[in-house]
Design a protein around this motif. Structure first.
Motif, PDB file in Angstrom:
ATOM      1  N   LEU A 158       2.529   1.729 -11.826  1.00 26.14           N
ATOM      2  CA  LEU A 158       2.181   2.875 -10.973  1.00 26.14           C
ATOM      3  C   LEU A 158       0.782   2.711 -10.379  1.00 26.14           C
ATOM      4  N   LEU A 159      -0.148   2.215 -11.186  1.00 25.89           N
ATOM      5  CA  LEU A 159      -1.514   2.015 -10.692  1.00 25.89           C
ATOM      6  C   LEU A 159      -1.541   1.015  -9.540  1.00 25.89           C
ATOM      7  N   LEU A 160      -0.884  -0.117  -9.698  1.00 29.04           N
ATOM      8  CA  LEU A 160      -0.860  -1.128  -8.641  1.00 29.04           C
ATOM      9  C   LEU A 160      -0.307  -0.554  -7.342  1.00 29.04           C
ATOM     10  N   HIS A 161       0.748   0.227  -7.470  1.00 26.41           N
ATOM     11  CA  HIS A 161       1.389   0.806  -6.286  1.00 26.41           C
ATOM     12  C   HIS A 161       0.458   1.782  -5.567  1.00 26.41           C
ATOM     13  N   PHE A 162      -0.119   2.713  -6.324  1.00 25.74           N
ATOM     14  CA  PHE A 162      -0.928   3.746  -5.692  1.00 25.74           C
ATOM     15  C   PHE A 162      -2.271   3.217  -5.199  1.00 25.74           C
ATOM     16  N   VAL A 163      -2.829   2.222  -5.891  1.00 27.56           N
ATOM     17  CA  VAL A 163      -4.090   1.625  -5.437  1.00 27.56           C
ATOM     18  C   VAL A 163      -3.904   0.953  -4.080  1.00 27.56           C
ATOM     19  N   ALA A 164      -2.754   0.332  -3.856  1.00 27.40           N
ATOM     20  CA  ALA A 164      -2.486  -0.293  -2.559  1.00 27.40           C
ATOM     21  C   ALA A 164      -2.122   0.749  -1.509  1.00 27.40           C
ATOM     22  N   LEU A 165      -1.431   1.797  -1.930  1.00 27.34           N
ATOM     23  CA  LEU A 165      -0.945   2.799  -0.982  1.00 27.34           C
ATOM     24  C   LEU A 165      -2.075   3.612  -0.367  1.00 27.34           C
ATOM     25  N   ALA A 166      -3.080   3.961  -1.176  1.00 26.88           N
ATOM     26  CA  ALA A 166      -4.132   4.871  -0.706  1.00 26.88           C
ATOM     27  C   ALA A 166      -4.873   4.348   0.535  1.00 26.88           C
ATOM     28  N   PRO A 167      -5.484   3.164   0.491  1.00 24.67           N
ATOM     29  CA  PRO A 167      -6.222   2.705   1.688  1.00 24.67           C
ATOM     30  C   PRO A 167      -5.297   2.353   2.853  1.00 24.67           C
ATOM     31  N   THR A 168      -4.103   1.867   2.538  1.00 21.60           N
ATOM     32  CA  THR A 168      -3.177   1.498   3.609  1.00 21.60           C
ATOM     33  C   THR A 168      -2.743   2.722   4.399  1.00 21.60           C
ATOM     34  N   MET A 169      -2.353   3.782   3.689  1.00 21.94           N
ATOM     35  CA  MET A 169      -1.912   4.992   4.371  1.00 21.94           C
ATOM     36  C   MET A 169      -3.052   5.647   5.135  1.00 21.94           C
ATOM     37  N   GLY A 170      -4.258   5.571   4.582  1.00 22.85           N
ATOM     38  CA  GLY A 170      -5.393   6.180   5.246  1.00 22.85           C
ATOM     39  C   GLY A 170      -5.729   5.541   6.582  1.00 22.85           C
ATOM     40  N   SER A 171      -5.445   4.250   6.699  1.00 24.52           N
ATOM     41  CA  SER A 171      -5.824   3.529   7.921  1.00 24.52           C
ATOM     42  C   SER A 171      -4.643   3.155   8.815  1.00 24.52           C
ATOM     43  N   MET A 172      -3.413   3.350   8.336  1.00 23.59           N
ATOM     44  CA  MET A 172      -2.241   2.836   9.026  1.00 23.59           C
ATOM     45  C   MET A 172      -2.112   3.323  10.467  1.00 23.59           C
ATOM     46  N   LYS A 173      -2.224   4.635  10.671  1.00 24.43           N
ATOM     47  CA  LYS A 173      -2.010   5.178  12.014  1.00 24.43           C
ATOM     48  C   LYS A 173      -3.034   4.647  12.999  1.00 24.43           C
ATOM     49  N   PHE A 174      -4.291   4.520  12.553  1.00 23.74           N
ATOM     50  CA  PHE A 174      -5.356   4.056  13.446  1.00 23.74           C
ATOM     51  C   PHE A 174      -5.189   2.571  13.749  1.00 23.74           C
TER      52      PHE A 174
END
Length: 217
Positions: A158-174
């Motif tokens: 779960l940690l590996l998944h969420f650690v990758a998800l947080a910065p990716t989702m924050g910057s994806m749209k831009f």
């Protein structure tokens, strides 16, 4: 011929399915933690099945994953409360904050192609902190070698998944609006770690069943 994106979606679906099979290999009673994990796994399988289908038929599925993100966040925090009930107040407060961020993002989001990126980033960041806390707690209290403890595998995934998800989702749209190829490559990292999450979850289930000598036929 499958495209790379289609293959990655199918691999993610297959990893969830294998984790569900591993969960079924544990005979009841599974305990509160793994019962709740079962809800998370089967819901994840249903969403990935629906998401893969919509992707293959070129149907926008951002809203599906946005709604799932909120439900998943709630279930993950419930795992934290089960594991560390003394943190209940803090977990509930963080949960309200994360869900409020998601709802605000949904309200202001105008492009249905995208998930509620900033809301999901907030929830993933909160989840990462709590997974790290659980792993630290296990490291301090588990006797013997940590890799023999099934919960370590579960929370690490779960940690590996969420650690990758947080910065990716924050910057994806831009990033997508300027460098779509970079955005696709970033999302590939998330998909790979999502597969790792479910592989590690399956290992946790199998280790639990092995420890109890309780494999289902």
């Amino acid at each position: 011929m499958l495209t790379i994106q289609e293959a990655k979606s199918l691999l993610t679906l297959a990893s969830v399915a294998l984790a569900c099979v591993a969960w079924l290999r544990m005979r009841p009673p599974r305990g509160r933690l793994f019962k709740r994990l079962g809800v998370l796994l089967w819901l994840g399988f249903a969403v990935e099945l629906l998401g893969t289908g919509t992707f293959l038929f070129n149907v926008p599925n951002g809203p599906i994953y946005t709604v799932y993100g909120g439900i998943e966040f709630t279930l993950v925090l419930s795992l934290v409360i089960i594991e560390r009930p003394e943190l209940r107040g803090l977990v509930l407060t963080a949960g309200v904050f994360g869900l409020a961020a998601l709802l605000l993002n949904i309200y202001f989001e105008t492009d249905s192609r995208f998930m509620a990126n900033l809301g999901i980033m907030t929830m993933a960041s909160i989840s990462s902190v709590f997974m790290l806390n659980l792993l630290w707690h296990l490291a301090e209290h588990v006797e013997g070698q940590l890799w023999h403890e099934p919960r370590v595998w579960l929370f690490l995934g779960l940690l590996l998944h969420f650690v990758a998800l947080a910065p990716t989702m924050g910057s994806m749209k831009f990033i997508w609006n300027r460098y779509p190829i970079v955005a696709i490559n970033l999302w590939t990292i998330v998909q790979v770690l999502a597969i790792a999450r479910y592989v590690l979850t399956g290992i946790a289930c199998l280790k639990t069943a092995q420890r109890r000598g309780a494999f289902a036929a």
